[in-house]
Write an enzyme that holds these catalytic residues in place. Structure first.
Site, PDB file in Angstrom:
ATOM      1  N   PHE A  90      -0.893   7.105   2.540  1.00 39.22           N
ATOM      2  CA  PHE A  90      -0.157   7.958   3.482  1.00 39.22           C
ATOM      3  C   PHE A  90       0.688   7.131   4.448  1.00 39.22           C
ATOM      4  O   PHE A  90       1.839   7.449   4.707  1.00 39.22           O
ATOM      5  CB  PHE A  90      -1.144   8.833   4.269  1.00 39.22           C
ATOM      6  CG  PHE A  90      -1.715   9.955   3.463  1.00 39.22           C
ATOM      7  CD1 PHE A  90      -0.918  11.017   3.074  1.00 39.22           C
ATOM      8  CD2 PHE A  90      -3.048   9.950   3.074  1.00 39.22           C
ATOM      9  CE1 PHE A  90      -1.436  12.066   2.324  1.00 39.22           C
ATOM     10  CE2 PHE A  90      -3.579  10.988   2.321  1.00 39.22           C
ATOM     11  CZ  PHE A  90      -2.769  12.042   1.948  1.00 39.22           C
ATOM     12  N   ALA A 119      -5.778  10.168   7.758  1.00 42.28           N
ATOM     13  CA  ALA A 119      -4.384  10.176   7.298  1.00 42.28           C
ATOM     14  C   ALA A 119      -3.369  10.361   8.437  1.00 42.28           C
ATOM     15  O   ALA A 119      -2.374   9.634   8.494  1.00 42.28           O
ATOM     16  CB  ALA A 119      -4.189  11.258   6.240  1.00 42.28           C
ATOM     17  N   GLU A 178     -17.787  18.186   2.295  1.00 43.72           N
ATOM     18  CA  GLU A 178     -16.954  18.818   1.273  1.00 43.72           C
ATOM     19  C   GLU A 178     -17.537  18.591  -0.117  1.00 43.72           C
ATOM     20  O   GLU A 178     -17.592  19.497  -0.944  1.00 43.72           O
ATOM     21  CB  GLU A 178     -15.516  18.282   1.363  1.00 43.72           C
ATOM     22  CG  GLU A 178     -14.785  18.826   2.575  1.00 43.72           C
ATOM     23  CD  GLU A 178     -13.463  18.126   2.856  1.00 43.72           C
ATOM     24  OE1 GLU A 178     -13.257  16.994   2.361  1.00 43.72           O
ATOM     25  OE2 GLU A 178     -12.644  18.705   3.582  1.00 43.72           O
ATOM     26  N   VAL A 207      -1.898  -7.518  -4.538  1.00 44.82           N
ATOM     27  CA  VAL A 207      -1.654  -8.605  -3.589  1.00 44.82           C
ATOM     28  C   VAL A 207      -2.930  -9.434  -3.460  1.00 44.82           C
ATOM     29  O   VAL A 207      -3.985  -8.917  -3.103  1.00 44.82           O
ATOM     30  CB  VAL A 207      -1.231  -8.064  -2.210  1.00 44.82           C
ATOM     31  CG1 VAL A 207      -1.135  -9.204  -1.201  1.00 44.82           C
ATOM     32  CG2 VAL A 207       0.101  -7.336  -2.329  1.00 44.82           C
ATOM     33  N   GLY A 251       0.820  -1.213   0.000  1.00 44.10           N
ATOM     34  CA  GLY A 251       0.000   0.000   0.000  1.00 44.10           C
ATOM     35  C   GLY A 251       0.849   1.256   0.000  1.00 44.10           C
ATOM     36  O   GLY A 251       1.664   1.447   0.897  1.00 44.10           O
TER      37      GLY A 251
END
Lengths: 434, 434
Positions: free
Chosen positions: A17, A319, A173, A82, A14
């Protein structure tokens, strides 16, 4: 230092972040590092809603992993998916073959959670990767094209009704940006359309928006969205969506061709395949040191890991947690190599930020609370600082000069090929007929 | 002036250089103008090769048609695919329903011409629209990912061999840009790859490159490409390509996984469906006034139209011809409305420009010839001037400020949705196995 074959092999799954931070934290360490991701780019997720609402282009929030790791001698990148983790044999089964590890960091993140509602899975849009963001953008624009030559007023209204589900940062947002895209930009392109036909709804099951924020900021957010002509409905729970209308739990039906689902995520399915005990949202229970209880060489971080804070509340899937855990996992691996005692993860909350669109935001940083334009400036500053490494618009000009004089390239994203011309033809012709 | 229903209805098919110019030339004229295109954006084709070689992002060379026409009161845009033209009934059958016209301007442009070679149609890449350009970019990058973990040297070489067919501007520009992408940018991302394994070939059937240019500029181009390590082969004709190797007419086989076909175009198939006499490349024969002989209300322009210059040579299929014909067709329609005599089209050749990559180009403008850096500056200046309206990188910064302070949006392109995740998975896993 160049990686030596005899050094322990740390595999990170991965390039989000968390994984990226872990890889960088191992820079110069006496380990070989292999970072695996199914995409060749790192995605700046916090601005994904900007791509879905046509505010930014995909290239501006994605950056090639190889370019990020270019100067890190002991790290290499592998573009692969994966398929399975063989914990006993310490190896991964991937689309690029078997990959063995001495240490594994699972930073596979999360996927959208439709809570088993098939109709949503089929017809709703989610906002977790670039393709989904582009899909939403393309869909929104097609709805306006259709509406622009739809004679029937009811159908036209349904085409121009956009439902966002989920009152968290992504939902808030998205709704705010959607309001601005339609009311400030698209309205100029479609002079014949009546703005009154455009409806943007934000549905939240709980009794307030942004539950992670203090109640007064939630109230401010609600007011700010109302000023943007977003209809906010609290305590509204979606039951189903067939692509034509949204059915709420209270039986109400909303004619709408667009539903953006921002109401839940769960750990990536690979986590479940580990067969380890899981906590909320299918996140695998990790030790405070971020290790798997029975596999000290396996670390889980970010959205994939379930840990609790001192108040026994699960750590949020954000994050900052992933990045701090990336650091912690890397340091603990080095301690393990040195035979030292591993240290438990301690989360330092940097605060929370959410924008409600142009020049409106709410922020909670430490004891401080911001709202309105000031908070938006904070949000903008924070994101520009964070994204600057990812060549956002502010430095595209510099890139361009750089590109020409230092022989570099900015755009290096592998997107899935767009070969379904046929499908788009069909959808287009259906639009025409409807 | 606002269009009135009783005004003659001019329908323009195609929002390329010709169609767009025609629409703008009718601004303020006593006509209703409807511009139809299957995409909602105008594509700046001359820089398409930059997208395919990851030099520019798709958004930078495409611009929403509605935004271009925003200030033109008598024009409207229709996102639709034209299926057939009923010349007798004066109407179009489109994916958005029937559309009638009083005057028709066909500016449908051209498509790739594989000269009936099925194997190329199946396996070769062409470079006519944004999706194809992105496909090439994605493919190139995947080849490098594959090569980076390909043990067998022969297979690795084949993965890193890129064959461009066609010595015209597109082929020359693609080969030059490809050389720079690989030798100047990607090489940094793949430190383990040996540059010697990367081969870029440019195949041309004739005995020189850029036939539209004076011989000495062709020779200069050849040398410039050689300096960029591009293997140019003149008199080389491709017989077939199976995705693994290119077979030449002389029986030679080139192991390569990539063939970019820039060796020919032909008029859009819609032109053939008109059942009118055609000239070379399937272009319909138009009168000097650009009208169809039997249908004075139908005008054909650009790549779709076959006209000859005073020396009885067919006019080239290039943007300047299309743009000038767009003007001419618009003016002739107004003359026809006023009952005046129509004027024949006269081509004013603005000269030819071709870049051979970073700071190398050749240009012929009137009697003048440029080569090398000077020509490249001319090329750069010309394109920046032409593209500036399309918000290229140089003004992205301004856009960004504009976007925030004047409530506009830059990125508004409808791409086909990228839903074939499955396919990309498969291709990825095959990569892994190979």
């Amino acid at each position: 230092m160049k990686a030596k074959p005899e050094q322990p092999h740390v595999v990170i799954v991965g390039a989000g972040f968390g994984g990226l931070r872990a890889a960088r934290a191992l820079s110069g360490a006496p380990t070989r590092v292999t970072l695996i991701d199914q995409h060749n780019y790192h995605l700046f997720q916090p601005l994904l809603y900007q791509v879905s609402t046509a505010g930014m282009s995909a290239d501006e929030i994605a950056y090639p992993v190889r370019a990020i790791l270019r100067r890190q001698k002991n790290a290499s990148f592998r573009l692969a998916r994966v398929r399975a983790v063989d914990l006993a044999a310490k190896r991964l089964e991937t689309s690029a073959g078997m990959i063995s590890y001495d240490y594994l960091i699972l930073a596979v993140g999360s996927v959208t959670n439709f809570f088993g509602m098939e109709s949503l899975k089929q017809h709703a849009f989610s906002l977790k990767d670039l393709d989904e963001a582009k899909e939403i953008r393309n869909h929104l624009l097609k709805m306006f094209e259709k509406a622009s030559h739809e004679k029937d007023p009811q159908r036209r209204k349904a085409l121009l009704t956009f439902v966002v589900v989920g009152g968290g940062p992504t939902g808030v947002e998205s709704a705010g940006a959607l309001s601005e895209l339609t009311r400030l930009a698209l309205v100029k392109d479609y002079p014949d359309l009546d703005l009154q036909d455009v409806r943007i709804l934000l549905l939240e099951g709980a009794n307030r928006l942004l539950p992670a924020m203090p109640p007064d900021l939630s109230a401010f957010t609600l007011e700010a969205l109302k000023r943007k002509k977003v209809e906010v409905r609290l305590g509204a729970i979606v039951e189903s969506f067939n692509g034509r209308q949204v059915i709420l739990k209270d039986g109400q039906a909303l004619p709408a061709h667009t539903l953006i689902w921002a109401a839940g995520v769960q750990a990536h399915p690979l986590v479940a395949s580990l067969g380890q005990p899981v906590g909320g949202q299918g996140r695998v229970r990790a030790l405070p040191t971020l290790q798997l209880p029975d596999y000290p060489e396996v670390f889980v971080i970010g959205d994939a890991a379930y840990l609790e804070d001192p108040a026994n509340l699960p750590l949020p899937m954000v994050a900052p947690v992933a990045m701090q855990q990336g650091d912690c996992a890397a340091k603990n691996i080095l301690r393990h190599i040195e035979g030292e005692a591993l240290k438990p993860f301690v989360y330092r909350d940097p605060g929370a930020l959410a924008t409600i669109g142009r020049n409106q935001a709410v922020a909670k940083i430490g004891g401080l609370k911001f709202r309105g334009f000031l908070a938006w400036m904070v949000w903008l500053g924070a994101h520009i600082l964070r994204i600057i490494g990812f060549r956002n618009r502010l430095i595209v000009l510099i890139n361009w000069a750089w590109d020409y004089f230092f022989y570099d390239r900015a755009v290096r994203l592998i997107e899935p090929n767009c070969l379904n011309e046929v499908e788009s033809k069909i959808s287009l012709s259906q639009e025409g007929k409807s």
